[in-house]
Design an enzyme around this catalytic site. Structure first.
Site, PDB file in Angstrom:
ATOM      1  N   TYR A  53      92.305  85.512  32.335  1.00 27.43           N
ATOM      2  CA  TYR A  53      93.014  84.499  32.488  1.00 27.43           C
ATOM      3  C   TYR A  53      94.313  84.692  33.479  1.00 27.43           C
ATOM      4  O   TYR A  53      94.685  83.801  34.043  1.00 27.43           O
ATOM      5  CB  TYR A  53      93.658  83.947  31.125  1.00 27.43           C
ATOM      6  CG  TYR A  53      92.354  83.507  30.444  1.00 27.43           C
ATOM      7  CD1 TYR A  53      91.620  82.302  30.693  1.00 27.43           C
ATOM      8  CD2 TYR A  53      91.787  84.201  29.217  1.00 27.43           C
ATOM      9  CE1 TYR A  53      90.335  81.813  29.941  1.00 27.43           C
ATOM     10  CE2 TYR A  53      90.709  83.748  28.539  1.00 27.43           C
ATOM     11  CZ  TYR A  53      90.518  82.596  28.717  1.00 27.43           C
ATOM     12  OH  TYR A  53      88.983  82.454  28.075  1.00 27.43           O
ATOM     13  N   LYS A  84      85.049  85.877  15.666  1.00 24.06           N
ATOM     14  CA  LYS A  84      84.007  86.760  15.991  1.00 24.06           C
ATOM     15  C   LYS A  84      84.223  88.070  15.133  1.00 24.06           C
ATOM     16  O   LYS A  84      85.604  88.515  14.952  1.00 24.06           O
ATOM     17  CB  LYS A  84      83.937  87.065  17.329  1.00 24.06           C
ATOM     18  CG  LYS A  84      83.242  86.086  18.119  1.00 24.06           C
ATOM     19  CD  LYS A  84      82.953  86.570  19.580  1.00 24.06           C
ATOM     20  CE  LYS A  84      82.251  85.269  20.586  1.00 24.06           C
ATOM     21  NZ  LYS A  84      82.058  85.793  21.843  1.00 24.06           N
ATOM     22  N   ARG A 107      89.004  75.635  25.369  1.00 16.89           N
ATOM     23  CA  ARG A 107      89.351  77.047  25.034  1.00 16.89           C
ATOM     24  C   ARG A 107      90.039  77.779  26.250  1.00 16.89           C
ATOM     25  O   ARG A 107      90.928  78.097  26.283  1.00 16.89           O
ATOM     26  CB  ARG A 107      88.303  77.798  24.352  1.00 16.89           C
ATOM     27  CG  ARG A 107      88.602  79.211  23.731  1.00 16.89           C
ATOM     28  CD  ARG A 107      87.706  79.744  23.216  1.00 16.89           C
ATOM     29  NE  ARG A 107      87.780  81.442  23.050  1.00 16.89           N
ATOM     30  CZ  ARG A 107      88.463  81.881  21.944  1.00 16.89           C
ATOM     31  NH1 ARG A 107      89.196  81.106  20.944  1.00 16.89           N
ATOM     32  NH2 ARG A 107      88.460  83.298  21.981  1.00 16.89           N
ATOM     33  N   ARG A 161      87.143  78.133  19.113  1.00 13.85           N
ATOM     34  CA  ARG A 161      85.819  78.260  19.413  1.00 13.85           C
ATOM     35  C   ARG A 161      84.843  77.093  18.762  1.00 13.85           C
ATOM     36  O   ARG A 161      85.323  76.623  17.746  1.00 13.85           O
ATOM     37  CB  ARG A 161      85.176  79.705  19.024  1.00 13.85           C
ATOM     38  CG  ARG A 161      85.787  80.843  19.666  1.00 13.85           C
ATOM     39  CD  ARG A 161      84.905  82.018  19.464  1.00 13.85           C
ATOM     40  NE  ARG A 161      85.538  83.294  20.076  1.00 13.85           N
ATOM     41  CZ  ARG A 161      86.317  83.887  19.404  1.00 13.85           C
ATOM     42  NH1 ARG A 161      86.993  83.770  18.126  1.00 13.85           N
ATOM     43  NH2 ARG A 161      86.602  85.188  20.217  1.00 13.85           N
ATOM     44  N   HIS A 213      91.058  87.771  20.551  1.00 15.56           N
ATOM     45  CA  HIS A 213      90.290  88.656  21.195  1.00 15.56           C
ATOM     46  C   HIS A 213      90.637  89.933  20.657  1.00 15.56           C
ATOM     47  O   HIS A 213      91.829  90.339  20.384  1.00 15.56           O
ATOM     48  CB  HIS A 213      90.647  88.732  22.713  1.00 15.56           C
ATOM     49  CG  HIS A 213      90.169  87.318  23.622  1.00 15.56           C
ATOM     50  ND1 HIS A 213      90.640  86.929  24.515  1.00 15.56           N
ATOM     51  CD2 HIS A 213      89.121  86.655  23.348  1.00 15.56           C
ATOM     52  CE1 HIS A 213      89.939  85.961  25.194  1.00 15.56           C
ATOM     53  NE2 HIS A 213      89.132  85.904  24.367  1.00 15.56           N
ATOM     54  N   HIS A 241      84.013  75.086  25.425  1.00 13.62           N
ATOM     55  CA  HIS A 241      84.715  76.581  25.764  1.00 13.62           C
ATOM     56  C   HIS A 241      85.456  76.372  26.794  1.00 13.62           C
ATOM     57  O   HIS A 241      86.387  77.186  27.091  1.00 13.62           O
ATOM     58  CB  HIS A 241      83.649  77.513  26.007  1.00 13.62           C
ATOM     59  CG  HIS A 241      83.829  78.936  25.492  1.00 13.62           C
ATOM     60  ND1 HIS A 241      83.905  79.242  24.250  1.00 13.62           N
ATOM     61  CD2 HIS A 241      84.104  79.794  26.055  1.00 13.62           C
ATOM     62  CE1 HIS A 241      84.153  80.380  23.809  1.00 13.62           C
ATOM     63  NE2 HIS A 241      84.696  81.021  25.295  1.00 13.62           N
TER      64      HIS A 241
END
Length: 317
Positions: free
Chosen positions: A295, A191, A263, A160, A286, A260
């Site tokens: 994806y 995150k 990414r 990110r 994630h 992004h």
């Protein structure tokens, strides 16, 4: 003598309870000016609905509230997100009116906007991603070396932009993330303040080493950041976005490129090659596999294009 144009009609003042709620949002909730404007527009729409149907706002009932929401969605053709903002402002109004003992119920409770379709993430084609990474008009110029390092870390590691900005040269108590050249890894803070290790591929390591050879002559004394700008300080996310946009335009990319997107490209291309969804989840950081599963849809689109282009039964007559 030419008549002067009639002055534009100013919006009608808000009814007393609506104006009082807007003051509450400004003073007590300290909403930003843009948010206050959105709330004011939503309250004016509510007032117009009440005036049109001759309904007292303090006596509004759920059936009428549902009709107003449906009518606005149909007549004003509001997008789901706009409807969600509208209903949020209306629910907030009646929640406040309830606390002030001006109404007995919230007619917008349980009323939700239609769900917006989630667009698939946009990824570059493999050839375009490679072209962007290898584009080097200035050769060993510091600017080009820095830009290539940025692209290789975003595309080669799936970082990110905030994770990239937070990378330092080495580990320390204050470092959000750092580069471990000996272990060929980047330690990043993602995150939810979750740390993860991301492997550095051959191309990313080469780009890093090229940049590290030039960095000492550019960075301010004592600057811990891996990526520094013209003034020797840490590059910020807006600067990285601007540099990437300019590089993509110069490299002739067919679409606007942002961090992004690289990414997304990392995840999509890795999944196409490996088919290992769990590994991609871990590399992206994630928390839930459902976030990564988007994806698989990009992967199916890629396979469908290959089929349409190559299979004899797919060719149109």
């Amino acid at each position: 003598m030419k008549a002067s144009p009639a002055p534009e009609a100013s919006p009608s003042p808000l009814a007393a309870p609506l104006a009082a709620y807007l003051d509450h949002a400004r003073v007590q909730r300290r909403l930003a000016p843009r948010s206050l404007q959105i709330y004011a527009d939503a309250l004016r729409r509510l007032q117009q609905c009440a005036e049109r149907d001759g309904v007292e706002l303090l006596k509004l009932q759920p059936p009428q509230a549902r009709r107003w929401a449906a009518r606005l969605h149909a007549e004003a053709e509001l997008a789901p997100r706009s409807m969600a903002l509208l209903l949020s402002a209306w629910r907030g109004l009646y929640r406040w009116l309830g606390r002030e003992r001006l109404v007995e119920l919230n007619p917008f409770d349980g009323l939700r906007a239609p769900k917006a379709a989630k667009p698939l993430p946009k990824a570059l084609a493999v050839d375009d991603a490679v072209q962007l990474a290898e584009y080097a008009p200035g050769g060993r110029e510091p600017s080009d070396v820095l830009d290539r390092c940025i692209v290789e870390l975003l595309y080669g590691c799936g970082l990110r932009v905030a994770e990239l900005v937070g990378l330092d040269l080495q580990a320390s108590a204050a470092a959000q993330g750092w580069i471990d050249l000996a272990g060929a890894e980047a330690q990043v803070l993602g995150k939810g303040s979750k740390r993860r290790s991301v492997p550095l591929g051959r191309a990313a390591l080469a780009a890093l080493q090229d940049w590290l050879a030039l960095r000492p002559g550019l960075a301010r004394a004592g600057e811990p950041a891996l990526l520094v700008g013209a003034r020797g300080g840490r590059l910020g996310a807006p600067q990285i976005r601007a540099r990437l946009k300019a590089r993509a335009l110069a490299a002739g990319m067919p679409t606007h490129v942002h961090p992004h997107m690289l990414r997304h490209s990392f995840a999509s291309h890795l999944l196409q090659s490996s088919g290992d969804l769990r590994a991609v989840q871990e590399l992206l950081g994630h928390a839930h596999i459902t976030t990564t599963q988007v994806y698989t849809q990009l992967d199916f689109q890629h396979l469908a294009k290959v089929y349409d282009a190559a299979h004899p039964r797919a060719k149109k007559k």
